[in-house]
Design a protein around this motif. Structure first.
Motif, PDB file in Angstrom:
ATOM      1  N   LEU A 133       0.835  -0.965   0.014  1.00  0.00           N
ATOM      2  CA  LEU A 133       0.031  -0.040  -0.047  1.00  0.00           C
ATOM      3  C   LEU A 133       0.858   1.138   0.108  1.00  0.00           C
ATOM      4  O   LEU A 133       2.089   1.244   0.719  1.00  0.00           O
ATOM      5  CB  LEU A 133      -0.846  -0.101   1.226  1.00  0.00           C
ATOM      6  CG  LEU A 133      -1.829  -1.057   1.355  1.00  0.00           C
ATOM      7  CD1 LEU A 133      -2.837  -0.843   2.568  1.00  0.00           C
ATOM      8  CD2 LEU A 133      -3.059  -0.932  -0.005  1.00  0.00           C
ATOM      9  N   CYS A 134       0.385   2.362  -0.736  1.00  0.00           N
ATOM     10  CA  CYS A 134       1.214   3.463  -0.890  1.00  0.00           C
ATOM     11  C   CYS A 134       1.113   4.357   0.417  1.00  0.00           C
ATOM     12  O   CYS A 134       0.007   4.504   0.886  1.00  0.00           O
ATOM     13  CB  CYS A 134       0.727   4.182  -2.181  1.00  0.00           C
ATOM     14  SG  CYS A 134       1.553   5.906  -2.343  1.00  0.00           S
ATOM     15  N   PRO A 135       2.205   4.721   0.764  1.00  0.00           N
ATOM     16  CA  PRO A 135       2.296   5.558   2.054  1.00  0.00           C
ATOM     17  C   PRO A 135       1.893   7.048   1.679  1.00  0.00           C
ATOM     18  O   PRO A 135       1.899   7.793   2.688  1.00  0.00           O
ATOM     19  CB  PRO A 135       3.734   5.464   2.572  1.00  0.00           C
ATOM     20  CG  PRO A 135       4.614   5.151   1.356  1.00  0.00           C
ATOM     21  CD  PRO A 135       3.760   4.444   0.431  1.00  0.00           C
ATOM     22  N   PHE A 136       1.915   7.313   0.551  1.00  0.00           N
ATOM     23  CA  PHE A 136       1.582   8.831   0.131  1.00  0.00           C
ATOM     24  C   PHE A 136       0.334   9.191  -0.352  1.00  0.00           C
ATOM     25  O   PHE A 136      -0.117  10.219  -0.555  1.00  0.00           O
ATOM     26  CB  PHE A 136       2.388   9.098  -0.911  1.00  0.00           C
ATOM     27  CG  PHE A 136       3.924   9.041  -0.638  1.00  0.00           C
ATOM     28  CD1 PHE A 136       4.749   9.640   0.319  1.00  0.00           C
ATOM     29  CD2 PHE A 136       4.814   8.126  -1.154  1.00  0.00           C
ATOM     30  CE1 PHE A 136       5.888   9.402   0.861  1.00  0.00           C
ATOM     31  CE2 PHE A 136       6.101   7.883  -0.942  1.00  0.00           C
ATOM     32  CZ  PHE A 136       6.713   8.477   0.373  1.00  0.00           C
ATOM     33  N   HIS A 137      -0.646   8.011  -0.591  1.00  0.00           N
ATOM     34  CA  HIS A 137      -2.169   8.356  -0.859  1.00  0.00           C
ATOM     35  C   HIS A 137      -2.860   7.315  -0.255  1.00  0.00           C
ATOM     36  O   HIS A 137      -2.316   6.240  -0.028  1.00  0.00           O
ATOM     37  CB  HIS A 137      -2.343   8.474  -2.273  1.00  0.00           C
ATOM     38  CG  HIS A 137      -2.481   7.378  -3.223  1.00  0.00           C
ATOM     39  ND1 HIS A 137      -1.367   6.627  -3.624  1.00  0.00           N
ATOM     40  CD2 HIS A 137      -3.646   6.601  -3.595  1.00  0.00           C
ATOM     41  CE1 HIS A 137      -1.924   5.643  -4.319  1.00  0.00           C
ATOM     42  NE2 HIS A 137      -3.224   5.587  -4.509  1.00  0.00           N
ATOM     43  N   SER A 138      -4.195   7.179  -0.063  1.00  0.00           N
ATOM     44  CA  SER A 138      -5.059   6.449   0.394  1.00  0.00           C
ATOM     45  C   SER A 138      -5.351   5.407  -0.610  1.00  0.00           C
ATOM     46  O   SER A 138      -6.177   5.830  -1.623  1.00  0.00           O
ATOM     47  CB  SER A 138      -6.042   7.116   1.271  1.00  0.00           C
ATOM     48  OG  SER A 138      -7.276   6.464   1.086  1.00  0.00           O
ATOM     49  N   PHE A 154       8.143   3.545  -6.902  1.00  0.00           N
ATOM     50  CA  PHE A 154       7.285   4.234  -7.910  1.00  0.00           C
ATOM     51  C   PHE A 154       5.782   3.741  -7.635  1.00  0.00           C
ATOM     52  O   PHE A 154       5.533   2.545  -7.213  1.00  0.00           O
ATOM     53  CB  PHE A 154       7.397   3.780  -9.410  1.00  0.00           C
ATOM     54  CG  PHE A 154       6.390   4.564 -10.338  1.00  0.00           C
ATOM     55  CD1 PHE A 154       6.545   6.083 -10.612  1.00  0.00           C
ATOM     56  CD2 PHE A 154       5.597   4.081 -11.014  1.00  0.00           C
ATOM     57  CE1 PHE A 154       6.122   6.875 -11.183  1.00  0.00           C
ATOM     58  CE2 PHE A 154       4.416   4.780 -11.720  1.00  0.00           C
ATOM     59  CZ  PHE A 154       4.745   6.386 -12.094  1.00  0.00           C
ATOM     60  N   CYS A 155       4.838   4.957  -7.425  1.00  0.00           N
ATOM     61  CA  CYS A 155       3.339   4.426  -7.151  1.00  0.00           C
ATOM     62  C   CYS A 155       2.511   4.643  -8.171  1.00  0.00           C
ATOM     63  O   CYS A 155       2.624   5.943  -9.073  1.00  0.00           O
ATOM     64  CB  CYS A 155       2.770   5.368  -6.188  1.00  0.00           C
ATOM     65  SG  CYS A 155       1.161   5.146  -5.571  1.00  0.00           S
ATOM     66  N   PHE A 156       1.755   3.445  -8.672  1.00  0.00           N
ATOM     67  CA  PHE A 156       0.961   3.652 -10.040  1.00  0.00           C
ATOM     68  C   PHE A 156      -0.279   4.413  -9.588  1.00  0.00           C
ATOM     69  O   PHE A 156      -1.026   4.911 -10.609  1.00  0.00           O
ATOM     70  CB  PHE A 156       0.639   2.254 -10.622  1.00  0.00           C
ATOM     71  CG  PHE A 156       2.063   1.765 -11.349  1.00  0.00           C
ATOM     72  CD1 PHE A 156       2.247   2.211 -12.518  1.00  0.00           C
ATOM     73  CD2 PHE A 156       2.906   1.102 -10.398  1.00  0.00           C
ATOM     74  CE1 PHE A 156       3.398   1.458 -13.113  1.00  0.00           C
ATOM     75  CE2 PHE A 156       4.106   0.576 -11.036  1.00  0.00           C
ATOM     76  CZ  PHE A 156       4.377   1.010 -12.381  1.00  0.00           C
ATOM     77  N   GLY A 157      -0.642   4.569  -8.406  1.00  0.00           N
ATOM     78  CA  GLY A 157      -1.832   5.347  -7.955  1.00  0.00           C
ATOM     79  C   GLY A 157      -1.502   7.024  -8.240  1.00  0.00           C
ATOM     80  O   GLY A 157      -2.161   7.710  -8.644  1.00  0.00           O
ATOM     81  N   CYS A 158      -0.395   7.325  -7.525  1.00  0.00           N
ATOM     82  CA  CYS A 158      -0.165   8.793  -7.245  1.00  0.00           C
ATOM     83  C   CYS A 158       0.894   9.368  -7.922  1.00  0.00           C
ATOM     84  O   CYS A 158       1.094  10.602  -7.932  1.00  0.00           O
ATOM     85  CB  CYS A 158       0.001   9.214  -5.736  1.00  0.00           C
ATOM     86  SG  CYS A 158       1.443   8.720  -5.013  1.00  0.00           S
ATOM     87  N   GLY A 159       1.732   8.488  -8.751  1.00  0.00           N
ATOM     88  CA  GLY A 159       2.849   8.884  -9.496  1.00  0.00           C
ATOM     89  C   GLY A 159       3.929   9.329  -8.767  1.00  0.00           C
ATOM     90  O   GLY A 159       5.082   9.919  -9.331  1.00  0.00           O
TER      91      GLY A 159
END
Ligand SMILES: [Zn+2]
Length: 189
Positions: A133-138, A154-159
């Protein structure tokens, strides 16, 4: 008998470079801006590629994903190396950092810190990558990816993406120098 010189001139230190080339004051901030634009366009391209991939079957998508991660890892790694070097020079010019405080060796050590082992992350191994899970967006799906081969995330959700130094700057609010100390000094483990 004349002495035979076996060693060439010593390479200039960062401080000597700045003294020797006053135009660095102008060039370095411009170069930092340029590399930031390159970094953003790499990330934008990846995001676009991921969007396009959504129309394909899961197997094709998985292969594309691996490829994109590999290329992204290599590119970001190269870009971040340039940015790290430029930031160091800029800090030196601004008198924010003396040359002996952070060494290249410390930066290398900090950059190669395994992001997946940092506090507050729950990562699962997926092939050569780690996902969680991304620590930068929910989010509910695991878009946050660490690619140990390239030494980045790299986070594919928030970039959001970058190396271990960028991660600890984003996650813990560290300055560049604090992040290097934190990771290279073993405080993170
Ligand atoms: Zn995210």
């Amino acid at each position: 008998m004349p002495k035979i010189q076996t060693t060439g001139p010593k390479p200039l230190t960062d401080q000597e470079i700045i003294k020797a080339f006053p135009q660095a004051r102008r060039i370095i901030p411009a170069k930092i801006r340029e590399w930031k634009v390159v970094r953003k366009s790499v990330l934008d391209n990846v995001r676009a590629a991921i969007e396009r991939g959504k129309g394909y079957d899961p197997d094709t998508r998985a292969v594309c994903f691996e490829l994109v991660m590999m290329i992204l890892g290599l590119k970001l790694d190269e870009i971040d190396r340039h940015l790290t070097r430029l930031w160091r020079l800029k800090n030196l010019m601004d008198g924010k950092e003396s040359a002996d405080q952070i060494t290249d060796e410390m930066i290398e050590r900090a950059r190669s810190f395994p992001i997946e082992s940092l506090d507050g992350l729950e990562m699962r191994k997926a092939g050569r990558l780690y996902r969680g899970l991304c620590p930068f967006h929910s989010e509910r799906g695991a878009s946050f990816t660490v690619y140990p081969d390239g030494g980045g995330f790299f986070c594919f959700g928030c970039g959001k993406g970058g190396d271990a130094i960028a991660f600890s700057q984003l996650k813990y609010g560290h300055s560049f120098k604090q992040a290097v100390r934190f990771l290279a000094g073993g405080m993170a483990s």
